[in-house]
Design a protein around this motif. Structure first.
Motif, PDB file in Angstrom:
ATOM      1  N   GLU A  70      -4.397  -0.263  12.534  1.00 17.61           N
ATOM      2  CA  GLU A  70      -4.046   1.153  12.632  1.00 17.61           C
ATOM      3  C   GLU A  70      -3.317   1.590  11.365  1.00 17.61           C
ATOM      4  OE1 GLU A  70      -1.645   4.322  15.526  1.00 17.61           O
ATOM      5  OE2 GLU A  70      -1.445   2.152  15.843  1.00 17.61           O
ATOM      6  N   ASN A  71      -3.760   2.687  10.791  1.00 17.55           N
ATOM      7  CA  ASN A  71      -3.102   3.266   9.619  1.00 17.55           C
ATOM      8  C   ASN A  71      -2.087   4.285  10.109  1.00 17.55           C
ATOM      9  OD1 ASN A  71      -2.337   4.607   7.276  1.00 17.55           O
ATOM     10  ND2 ASN A  71      -4.392   4.605   6.399  1.00 17.55           N
ATOM     11  N   ILE A  72      -0.817   3.926  10.063  1.00 12.91           N
ATOM     12  CA  ILE A  72       0.224   4.810  10.571  1.00 12.91           C
ATOM     13  C   ILE A  72       0.938   5.542   9.438  1.00 12.91           C
ATOM     14  CG2 ILE A  72       0.564   3.465  12.677  1.00 12.91           C
ATOM     15  CD1 ILE A  72       2.932   2.104  11.392  1.00 12.91           C
ATOM     16  N   GLY A  73       0.365   5.480   8.237  1.00 15.03           N
ATOM     17  CA  GLY A  73       0.967   6.139   7.089  1.00 15.03           C
ATOM     18  C   GLY A  73       0.326   7.476   6.779  1.00 15.03           C
ATOM     19  N   GLU A  74       0.543   7.943   5.551  1.00 12.94           N
ATOM     20  CA  GLU A  74       0.102   9.276   5.140  1.00 12.94           C
ATOM     21  C   GLU A  74      -1.089   9.259   4.194  1.00 12.94           C
ATOM     22  OE1 GLU A  74       1.369  12.019   6.474  1.00 12.94           O
ATOM     23  OE2 GLU A  74       2.628  10.690   7.692  1.00 12.94           O
ATOM     24  N   TYR A  75      -1.626   8.075   3.910  1.00  6.82           N
ATOM     25  CA  TYR A  75      -2.730   7.969   2.958  1.00  6.82           C
ATOM     26  C   TYR A  75      -3.862   7.145   3.561  1.00  6.82           C
ATOM     27  CZ  TYR A  75       0.838   9.295  -0.501  1.00  6.82           C
ATOM     28  OH  TYR A  75       1.835   9.938  -1.196  1.00  6.82           O
ATOM     29  N   ASP A  76      -5.088   7.539   3.295  1.00  8.46           N
ATOM     30  CA  ASP A  76      -6.213   6.656   3.586  1.00  8.46           C
ATOM     31  C   ASP A  76      -6.050   5.402   2.732  1.00  8.46           C
ATOM     32  OD1 ASP A  76      -7.126   8.787   5.063  1.00  8.46           O
ATOM     33  OD2 ASP A  76      -8.688   9.372   3.640  1.00  8.46           O
ATOM     34  N   SER A 128       0.860  -1.179   0.000  1.00 10.95           N
ATOM     35  CA  SER A 128       0.000   0.000   0.000  1.00 10.95           C
ATOM     36  C   SER A 128       0.895   1.228   0.000  1.00 10.95           C
ATOM     37  CB  SER A 128      -0.905  -0.008   1.241  1.00 10.95           C
ATOM     38  OG  SER A 128      -1.565   1.232   1.417  1.00 10.95           O
ATOM     39  N   TYR A 129       0.355   2.377  -0.341  1.00 12.19           N
ATOM     40  CA  TYR A 129       1.092   3.621  -0.171  1.00 12.19           C
ATOM     41  C   TYR A 129       1.142   4.021   1.300  1.00 12.19           C
ATOM     42  CZ  TYR A 129       0.583   4.167  -5.237  1.00 12.19           C
ATOM     43  OH  TYR A 129       0.619   3.981  -6.598  1.00 12.19           O
ATOM     44  N   SER A 130       0.338   3.369   2.104  1.00  9.53           N
ATOM     45  CA  SER A 130       0.330   3.610   3.535  1.00  9.53           C
ATOM     46  C   SER A 130       0.914   2.402   4.251  1.00  9.53           C
ATOM     47  CB  SER A 130      -1.091   3.896   4.012  1.00  9.53           C
ATOM     48  OG  SER A 130      -1.073   4.583   5.244  1.00  9.53           O
ATOM     49  N   THR A 131       0.989   2.488   5.569  1.00 10.24           N
ATOM     50  CA  THR A 131       1.490   1.383   6.389  1.00 10.24           C
ATOM     51  C   THR A 131       0.455   1.064   7.455  1.00 10.24           C
ATOM     52  OG1 THR A 131       3.774   2.113   6.050  1.00 10.24           O
ATOM     53  CG2 THR A 131       3.359   0.594   7.869  1.00 10.24           C
ATOM     54  N   PHE A 132       0.175  -0.213   7.630  1.00  7.15           N
ATOM     55  CA  PHE A 132      -0.841  -0.644   8.590  1.00  7.15           C
ATOM     56  C   PHE A 132      -0.198  -1.492   9.682  1.00  7.15           C
ATOM     57  CE2 PHE A 132      -2.944  -0.072   4.504  1.00  7.15           C
ATOM     58  CZ  PHE A 132      -4.006   0.752   4.845  1.00  7.15           C
ATOM     59  N   ASP A 133      -0.653  -1.256  10.890  1.00 11.93           N
ATOM     60  CA  ASP A 133      -0.210  -2.049  12.027  1.00 11.93           C
ATOM     61  C   ASP A 133      -1.387  -2.874  12.538  1.00 11.93           C
ATOM     62  OD1 ASP A 133       1.245  -3.091  14.094  1.00 11.93           O
ATOM     63  OD2 ASP A 133       1.100  -1.305  15.368  1.00 11.93           O
ATOM     64  N   ILE A 134      -1.210  -4.184  12.588  1.00 13.29           N
ATOM     65  CA  ILE A 134      -2.246  -5.076  13.104  1.00 13.29           C
ATOM     66  C   ILE A 134      -1.866  -5.453  14.533  1.00 13.29           C
ATOM     67  CG2 ILE A 134      -3.409  -7.299  12.802  1.00 13.29           C
ATOM     68  CD1 ILE A 134      -2.777  -7.106   9.817  1.00 13.29           C
ATOM     69  N   LYS A 135      -2.733  -5.149  15.478  1.00 15.79           N
ATOM     70  CA  LYS A 135      -2.371  -5.355  16.886  1.00 15.79           C
ATOM     71  C   LYS A 135      -3.610  -5.708  17.706  1.00 15.79           C
ATOM     72  CE  LYS A 135      -2.635  -0.331  17.601  1.00 15.79           C
ATOM     73  NZ  LYS A 135      -1.884   0.877  18.011  1.00 15.79           N
ATOM     74  N   ASN A 136      -3.365  -5.986  18.991  1.00 19.18           N
ATOM     75  CA  ASN A 136      -4.434  -6.303  19.947  1.00 19.18           C
ATOM     76  C   ASN A 136      -5.303  -7.467  19.470  1.00 19.18           C
ATOM     77  OD1 ASN A 136      -3.536  -4.131  21.537  1.00 19.18           O
ATOM     78  ND2 ASN A 136      -4.902  -2.689  20.465  1.00 19.18           N
TER      79      ASN A 136
END
Length: 753
Positions: free
Chosen positions: A662-668, A633-641
């Protein structure tokens, strides 16, 4: 390797009452969580039985048999004196096929048979989005009705067993779970429009080489766990109205006269009440095929009255080989279908719509979520147009159209936006496009070989072609100059529907037409080069992956494919596609080839058994080039919990897995959360892990979304050979959450009592 042939087709009809909806969006809500939702159609009602029986009692034997075989290329006989119309069919995996002549494959020359070109099956499956599967089905169902057809020969859902498969572009995926979760909403959506699907090709039809006669040998557990789940759910959950019998043999019997598959499994076990239609010219007997469960014979190679279910069947009745009462059973099934889709004069039958902006938008929405970002190491993507004045667009595929082509069903469409046109539509006027074709699509005449050879179909002589892979020096120079004189370059490479085609499997994984050399030469003069592959099946991209900074995979992606692709490249759309199959580093790494069990000759044994696709790579510790489920993706996602409600479950319960994305990047953007399950120390052979759940979720930048995956414990069952039933093994299981089969983020354990 390539074949130019004349077209084959398929057809189908079946019967079951599905709740008819006046609303595309409200009556059936598709849950993107493809783990557990059951899309139940209404069971068949037999309210028409008395009326149907009365009709049949008035028919002559000749009139009855006329309904059991094609009397034109895509219809069976009607009966005007009793008010029974023809049953009309159309081919349609990519959209509703153009009208052809009644007694030949020649186009009818109509001016009202244009249709929307939808993304091929590979594109739909790469979305990992069950809502879009429903959208596709509903949308093409509306077009089918607008063309006054009763049956659409779609979807094609055979498992992708080899990366060389000529119809890999048309099929969905190598995984049975993903396959069935896309198939069910597709079928539901289409049949809401008073039209029947014809699910194909039932079954074990996983290669084009020798497809007309090859005898497929699969052990029973592999058959049940890998090759049948999508067909089963199409019947049991989606209430599919018809099924298409495949060309090949299965355990020594042709599938259109295979009583085990058509009677015992399809009808007796699954409760199918619909119609089985043969693939074109896939029937070999009269009495046996009918008694084995076939209802309609379709084909092309001889006069319609000479079909096995035409005059030869009449002769068999007259000499007592089969009774007229047995004929009545099949006629009744067909008439039930015709009532179910309101073909028998109903005033409230849906009329549909075709070539609408709404349908082009449907095609666009599927295409934009199908594009897979494979590599983006120097952040060349998305393209920042404010920093460039010129772009070199290179490659024959920049202008290649794929709605028609190859051997098989295409679409006659008024709109097919190419990648070049998409960039022209989306780039600001300040950016100059320097186009160079770069390579030519060229073929050499006959070159015989084992792979790709297909038996003759009727009177059609099949010619095998091979590609010419030398670059034209002048065209190469033009491409290099365009790249040198531009701020950046985009190469559109890959394949097309003349190269990947029904009736022929590819010879290898090599990119055709000298494209690797072209890409290497362009990268030398302009490192700011984005490589975009367009195709339906894996290729050897090892060198390109190593040398390029940005690599994108797209598909034969429909009427709006070029606009969707341009929007992804420019950042108007964040890529969210995931590979629906494994891309190997080399052909010998793929299971059917590692076991030397493709393509076979007169028979083929599936020696890899349960270890199809990523199951093989993960279990055998073979590193793929790109794994199943992969996509950046152009963004970065964190999968947690990641958590479950409890640790112990009974066999009748459902496991609810909750997690945060969680989307920790700069794009939706959208991420596909994937749930794989492992059973340590199992009492039976199992793959290292198996996909058992997934969900596509939109998360805005800086935001977190909670996701719940539902995993019914029954999904953990294996097929018990001795008991001939599904068995859930007690004990510990490992639940693995990630965003590809090789990128597991979290793992937890549960116990089945």
């Amino acid at each position: 390797m390539h074949k130019k042939l004349v077209i084959l087709s398929v057809i189908a009809v079946t019967i079951s009452m599905l709740s008819c909806s006046n609303s595309k969006k409200t009556e059936i809500q598709m849950d993107e969580d493809a783990t557990s939702k059951s899309y139940q159609g209404n069971p068949i009602t037999h309210e028409f039985d008395e009326q149907i029986d009365a009709l049949i009692s008035q028919m002559t034997l000749e009139e009855k048999t006329g309904m059991l075989h094609g009397t034109s290329m895509f219809s069976t006989a009607g009966l005007e004196r009793l008010g029974v119309p023809e049953l009309k069919m159309a081919d349609g995996p990519l959209g509703v096929r153009e009208e052809i002549s009644r007694d030949s494959w020649a186009p009818a020359g109509s001016d009202d048979d244009f249709a929307t070109y939808y993304p091929a099956g590979g594109g739909l499956s790469a979305t990992w989005n069950t809502e879009l599967a429903y959208t596709f089905g509903f949308s093409v169902g509306e077009e089918t009705r607008a063309r006054d057809k009763d049956v659409l020969l779609s979807p094609a859902i055979n498992i992708i067993r080899t990366p060389l498969g000529g119809r890999t572009y048309e099929y969905f995926t190598e995984d049975p779970f993903l396959n069935k979760k896309l198939t069910v909403p597709f079928v539901v959506g289409m049949q809401e429009n008073d039209v029947a699907v014809c699910v194909k090709h039932y079954a074990a039809n996983n290669q084009e080489t020798n497809r007309d006669f090859v005898d497929v040998q699969i052990d029973e557990r592999t058959l049940r766990e890998i090759y049948l789940p999508a067909f089963k759910d199409a019947v049991v959950e989606a209430k599919a109205y018809s099924m298409m019998g495949a060309y090949n043999k299965f355990r020594a019997e042709y599938l259109c006269e295979n009583s085990y598959m058509l009677n015992e499994v399809l009808r007796d076990e699954w409760g199918f009440e619909g119609i089985v239609i043969s693939d074109w010219n896939a029937v070999h007997t009269s009495v046996k095929s009918l008694r084995s469960g076939l209802d309609i014979e379709m084909g092309t190679p001889k006069p319609f009255n000479e079909f096995y279910l035409a005059d030869p069947l009449i002769d068999s009745v007259k000499v007592g080989k089969i009774s007229e009462a047995e004929i009545d059973v099949h006629v009744k099934r067909i008439l039930q279908l015709m009532h179910t889709v309101k073909r028998m004069g109903s005033e409230d039958r849906k009329t549909g719509s075709i070539n609408t902006e709404a349908h082009f938008k449907d095609a666009y929405n599927i295409a934009k979520e199908s594009v897979v970002l494979l590599k983006n190491s120097n952040d060349l993507l998305p393209i920042n147009t404010s920093g460039i004045n010129s772009i070199a667009v290179i490659g024959n595929n920049a202008m290649k159209k794929n709605a028609l082509g190859g051997f098989g069903a295409g679409v006659k469409t008024k709109r097919e936006v190419t990648p070049l046109e998409g960039l022209q539509n989306r780039l600001p006027e300040s950016v100059t496009i320097n186009y160079a074709e770069g390579y030519l699509e060229r073929y050499a005449p006959k070159k015989k070989g084992a792979v790709g050879q297909v038996a003759e179909v009727g009177e059609v002589t099949q010619e095998q072609l091979t590609t010419i892979d030398e670059l034209d020096p002048k065209m190469l120079e033009e491409a290099i100059n365009a790249a040198k004189n531009s701020d950046m370059a985009v190469i559109f490479a890959g394949s097309n529907r003349d190269f990947e085609t029904e009736a022929s499997d590819r010879a290898d994984l090599e990119l055709p037409f000298g494209q690797v050399e072209l890409i290497e030469e362009v990268l030398k003069v302009n490192p700011n080069t984005i490589v975009v592959m367009i195709g339906g099946a894996p290729f050897d991209l090892g060198t390109i992956k190593q040398k390029s900074s940005a690599l994108v995979w797209s598909w034969f992606n429909g009427s709006e494919g070029g606009n969707a692709l341009a929007d992804v490249l420019l950042g108007n759309v964040n890529p969210s596609g995931k590979l629906p199959w494994t891309m190997p580093k080399k052909l010998e790494d793929s299971p059917a080839h590692a076991t030397n069990s493709f393509p076979g000759d007169m028979s083929v044994s599936y020696d890899e058994g349960l270890l199809v696709g990523y199951r093989w790579f993960d279990t055998k510790n073979v590193e793929p080039l790109y794994p199943f489920g992969y996509g950046l993706s152009y963004s970065t996602f964190d999968i947690k919990n990641v958590q479950v409600e409890k640790e112990d479950y009974t066999k009748s319960e459902t496991i609810y897995v909750t997690l945060d994305v969680e989307n920790i990047g700069e794009y939706d953007g959208k991420e596909v959360v994937q749930l794989y399950v492992s059973k340590p120390n199992s009492e039976v052979e199992r793959a290292t892990q198996e996909l058992k759940g997934f969900k596509k979720v939109l998360v805005e930048k800086g935001q977190t979304k909670t996701v719940t995956l539902e995993l019914p414990v029954k999904e953990l069952a294996y097929y018990h050979l001795e008991q001939k039933s599904w068995t859930i093994e007690s004990g510990n299981y490992s639940l693995k959450i990630g965003n590809s089969s090789r990128d597991i983020k979290n793992e937890l354990n549960i116990n089945i009592k």
